[in-house]
Scaffold this motif. Structure first.
Motif, PDB file in Angstrom:
ATOM      1  N   PRO A 212       0.833  -1.207   0.000  1.00  0.00           N
ATOM      2  CA  PRO A 212       0.000   0.000   0.000  1.00  0.00           C
ATOM      3  C   PRO A 212       0.867   1.257   0.000  1.00  0.00           C
ATOM      4  O   PRO A 212       1.884   1.319   0.699  1.00  0.00           O
ATOM      5  N   THR A 213       0.443   2.245  -0.766  1.00  0.00           N
ATOM      6  CA  THR A 213       1.212   3.480  -0.886  1.00  0.00           C
ATOM      7  C   THR A 213       0.341   4.666  -0.486  1.00  0.00           C
ATOM      8  O   THR A 213      -0.755   4.854  -1.008  1.00  0.00           O
ATOM      9  N   VAL A 214       0.843   5.434   0.447  1.00  0.00           N
ATOM     10  CA  VAL A 214       0.168   6.653   0.902  1.00  0.00           C
ATOM     11  C   VAL A 214       1.063   7.824   0.532  1.00  0.00           C
ATOM     12  O   VAL A 214       2.277   7.776   0.765  1.00  0.00           O
ATOM     13  N   HIS A 215       0.470   8.850  -0.056  1.00  0.00           N
ATOM     14  CA  HIS A 215       1.261  10.036  -0.390  1.00  0.00           C
ATOM     15  C   HIS A 215       0.779  11.198   0.457  1.00  0.00           C
ATOM     16  O   HIS A 215      -0.419  11.469   0.553  1.00  0.00           O
ATOM     17  N   PHE A 216       1.733  11.857   1.100  1.00  0.00           N
ATOM     18  CA  PHE A 216       1.423  12.971   1.995  1.00  0.00           C
ATOM     19  C   PHE A 216       1.905  14.272   1.378  1.00  0.00           C
ATOM     20  O   PHE A 216       3.092  14.415   1.087  1.00  0.00           O
ATOM     21  N   VAL A 217       1.000  15.159   1.187  1.00  0.00           N
ATOM     22  CA  VAL A 217       1.142  16.473   0.550  1.00  0.00           C
ATOM     23  C   VAL A 217       0.939  16.315  -0.955  1.00  0.00           C
ATOM     24  O   VAL A 217       1.818  15.817  -1.679  1.00  0.00           O
ATOM     25  N   SER A 218      -0.208  16.718  -1.386  1.00  0.00           N
ATOM     26  CA  SER A 218      -0.528  16.654  -2.817  1.00  0.00           C
ATOM     27  C   SER A 218       0.363  17.602  -3.597  1.00  0.00           C
ATOM     28  O   SER A 218       0.632  18.720  -3.154  1.00  0.00           O
ATOM     29  N   PRO A 219       0.816  17.177  -4.771  1.00  0.00           N
ATOM     30  CA  PRO A 219       1.456  18.164  -5.650  1.00  0.00           C
ATOM     31  C   PRO A 219       0.421  19.201  -6.052  1.00  0.00           C
ATOM     32  O   PRO A 219      -0.790  18.961  -5.981  1.00  0.00           O
ATOM     33  N   SER A 220       0.875  20.337  -6.477  1.00  0.00           N
ATOM     34  CA  SER A 220      -0.036  21.451  -6.759  1.00  0.00           C
ATOM     35  C   SER A 220      -0.683  21.292  -8.132  1.00  0.00           C
ATOM     36  O   SER A 220      -0.514  22.136  -9.014  1.00  0.00           O
ATOM     37  N   ILE A 221      -1.455  20.197  -8.296  1.00  0.00           N
ATOM     38  CA  ILE A 221      -2.137  19.963  -9.574  1.00  0.00           C
ATOM     39  C   ILE A 221      -3.206  21.019  -9.831  1.00  0.00           C
ATOM     40  O   ILE A 221      -3.666  21.187 -10.956  1.00  0.00           O
ATOM     41  N   TRP A 222      -3.593  21.742  -8.773  1.00  0.00           N
ATOM     42  CA  TRP A 222      -4.557  22.833  -8.906  1.00  0.00           C
ATOM     43  C   TRP A 222      -3.878  24.101  -9.426  1.00  0.00           C
ATOM     44  O   TRP A 222      -4.551  25.065  -9.768  1.00  0.00           O
ATOM     45  N   ALA A 223      -2.541  24.099  -9.474  1.00  0.00           N
ATOM     46  CA  ALA A 223      -1.804  25.278  -9.940  1.00  0.00           C
ATOM     47  C   ALA A 223      -1.189  25.064 -11.317  1.00  0.00           C
ATOM     48  O   ALA A 223      -1.138  25.982 -12.131  1.00  0.00           O
TER      49      ALA A 223
ATOM     50  N   VAL B 182      -4.059  15.116   2.173  1.00  0.00           N
ATOM     51  CA  VAL B 182      -3.917  16.491   1.690  1.00  0.00           C
ATOM     52  C   VAL B 182      -3.883  17.461   2.865  1.00  0.00           C
ATOM     53  O   VAL B 182      -4.490  17.221   3.914  1.00  0.00           O
ATOM     54  N   VAL B 183      -3.185  18.578   2.680  1.00  0.00           N
ATOM     55  CA  VAL B 183      -2.981  19.541   3.763  1.00  0.00           C
ATOM     56  C   VAL B 183      -3.846  20.784   3.631  1.00  0.00           C
ATOM     57  O   VAL B 183      -3.937  21.569   4.585  1.00  0.00           O
ATOM     58  N   PHE B 184      -4.480  20.967   2.464  1.00  0.00           N
ATOM     59  CA  PHE B 184      -5.343  22.125   2.259  1.00  0.00           C
ATOM     60  C   PHE B 184      -6.770  21.653   2.000  1.00  0.00           C
ATOM     61  O   PHE B 184      -6.983  20.677   1.269  1.00  0.00           O
ATOM     62  N   PRO B 185      -7.779  22.324   2.565  1.00  0.00           N
ATOM     63  CA  PRO B 185      -9.149  21.810   2.494  1.00  0.00           C
ATOM     64  C   PRO B 185      -9.700  21.679   1.084  1.00  0.00           C
ATOM     65  O   PRO B 185     -10.465  20.752   0.800  1.00  0.00           O
ATOM     66  N   PHE B 186      -9.340  22.589   0.176  1.00  0.00           N
ATOM     67  CA  PHE B 186      -9.919  22.551  -1.166  1.00  0.00           C
ATOM     68  C   PHE B 186      -9.394  21.384  -2.001  1.00  0.00           C
ATOM     69  O   PHE B 186      -9.970  21.068  -3.050  1.00  0.00           O
ATOM     70  N   GLU B 187      -8.312  20.724  -1.565  1.00  0.00           N
ATOM     71  CA  GLU B 187      -7.723  19.650  -2.362  1.00  0.00           C
ATOM     72  C   GLU B 187      -8.527  18.352  -2.313  1.00  0.00           C
ATOM     73  O   GLU B 187      -8.490  17.555  -3.264  1.00  0.00           O
ATOM     74  N   ALA B 188      -9.246  18.119  -1.213  1.00  0.00           N
ATOM     75  CA  ALA B 188      -9.907  16.820  -1.035  1.00  0.00           C
ATOM     76  C   ALA B 188     -10.889  16.527  -2.160  1.00  0.00           C
ATOM     77  O   ALA B 188     -10.951  15.394  -2.667  1.00  0.00           O
ATOM     78  N   GLN B 189     -11.674  17.525  -2.573  1.00  0.00           N
ATOM     79  CA  GLN B 189     -12.690  17.283  -3.605  1.00  0.00           C
ATOM     80  C   GLN B 189     -12.062  16.902  -4.939  1.00  0.00           C
ATOM     81  O   GLN B 189     -12.633  16.111  -5.711  1.00  0.00           O
ATOM     82  N   ILE B 190     -10.877  17.424  -5.231  1.00  0.00           N
ATOM     83  CA  ILE B 190     -10.186  17.080  -6.481  1.00  0.00           C
ATOM     84  C   ILE B 190      -9.949  15.579  -6.551  1.00  0.00           C
ATOM     85  O   ILE B 190     -10.179  14.933  -7.580  1.00  0.00           O
TER      86      ILE B 190
END
Length: 375
Positions: free
Chosen positions: A110-121, A139-147
């Motif tokens: 299993p692989t967990v990634h901590f801190v999403s890359p800025s795919i929103w940027a 994810v560390v920012f609230p708006f990232e979860a929905q992505i």
């Protein structure tokens, strides 16, 4: 092995150290190993390679270090496939970690990634690669979860660990006493943690400091150096300048707590400055080719995390050609001369801090618990 981990640079090392400590409270015998920096090693991670090996950024810089990076990734991949940790956590360093994670996931780890890359940027197409590589995104920012929900990738919003450890009300007087600073304006200079960033930004910020002091002769400057090599580069950049500058051994949080205004290279340090409620000027320089390629893929008008979170230019950004000593100095002086504007941005940063303060280390530990309990 219980936990495999790869942290790519100083900020990832700091983020990892917090949740490793939380996991150790739940699992005192936890064995964790991988690519780690000094803070994670102190928290109990066995460093197969030091994280500063991965601290390169930008197209040009990565190409220069590519052979060594590929060699390290090949070796660490074989290491994890042999040791088979219950779960692997990649901390930031997406270009390095996603390829590694895809191979581990394919092998049943299993692989967990901590801190999403800025795919929103920029580079939103990376979501397809992430789906192949990651079992669970934190994810560390609230708006990232929905992505990630929209993309069908399991996701947990954990908040930002720095928001938990940085006080809501920083003690500026105590920080100034610790650093032995006199009365008068204090400006923090944060040129970045990578040596390439220090090379590009240190003299820029020092020249801006000279101009600030022309208007405020009582101004003092503090520059937290990430390591001894960075401190040497700063002292070389200081040659020929007469400045009341304290080059600190680390102590970035003390420097931010002490300052009135900060000049900050874009990155995690801009978020730290916001959490310390400090008006700032964000700057960044990269090689011209890197800047050209990144601008073509940019989705947002901002590069600094405080502005991205606020969805507005709440602090000035001076990038590439606009990153001049004159501009940085004028922006800093504008903060020093406008108390109502300073108070307004402090209130913006206080609300931002509260939204990110979620006890991230406990949330990360809880998200990893099901994987660590596997037989």
């Amino acid at each position: 092995m219980d936990l495999g981990v790869v942290a790519g640079e100083a900020s990832g090392d700091l983020l990892g150290a917090h949740f490793i400590a939380a996991l150790k409270q739940r699992h005192p015998g936890l064995r964790a190993a991988g690519i780690a920096g000094p803070r994670m090693v102190e928290a109990g991670v066995e460093a197969v390679y030091p994280s500063d090996k991965l601290a390169v950024n930008g197209y040009v810089e990565v190409l220069r270090h590519l052979p060594e990076l590929l060699w390290i990734r090949s070796r660490i991949t074989r290491y994890f496939l042999r040791e088979r940790p219950r779960v692997f956590v990649g901390i930031d360093a997406p270009d390095f970690n996603f390829t590694l994670e895809a191979k581990l996931k394919q092998a049943g780890i299993p692989t967990v990634h901590f801190v999403s890359p800025s795919i929103w940027a920029w580079r939103p197409e990376r979501i397809h690669r992430i789906r192949q590589a990651v079992s669970h995104m934190l994810v560390v920012f609230p708006f990232e979860a929905q992505i990630y929900r929209d993309a069908g990738i399991p996701v947990t919003y954990v908040g930002h660990p720095l928001a938990d450890v940085i006080p809501l009300q920083p003690d500026t007087a105590a920080a100034r006493m610790t650093l032995g600073l006199a009365a008068g304006p204090v400006i923090a200079l944060l040129p970045g943690s990578r040596l390439s960033e220090v090379t590009r930004h240190a003299r820029l910020m020092l020249d801006a400091a000279v101009r600030i002091r022309q208007r405020h002769p009582d101004a003092q400057f503090v520059l937290p150096a990430a390591n001894a090599a960075a401190a040497r580069l700063v002292r070389q950049a200081m040659q020929g300048l007469d400045l009341p500058l304290r080059v600190l051994d680390g102590q970035s949080h003390t420097a931010l707590a002490a300052c009135d205004v900060a000049l900050v290279a874009s990155g995690t340090a801009t978020l730290e400055a916001a959490l310390f409620k400090k008006p700032m000027v964000i700057t960044y320089r990269v090689p011209a080719l890197t800047a050209y390629l990144m601008r073509k893929k940019a989705l947002l008008p901002w590069i600094g995390l405080p502005n991205i979170l606020a969805r507005d230019f709440v602090v000035p950004e001076r990038v590439q050609e606009a990153a001049t000593p004159e501009n940085l100095a004028n922006d800093a002086l504008a903060w020093l001369d406008d108390a109502p504007r300073r108070e307004a941005v402090i209130e913006t940063f206080r609300a931002m801090h509260l939204s990110l303060r979620q006890d991230a280390s406990a949330r990360i530990a809880k998200a990893l618990e099901p994987y660590l309990e596997r037989a």
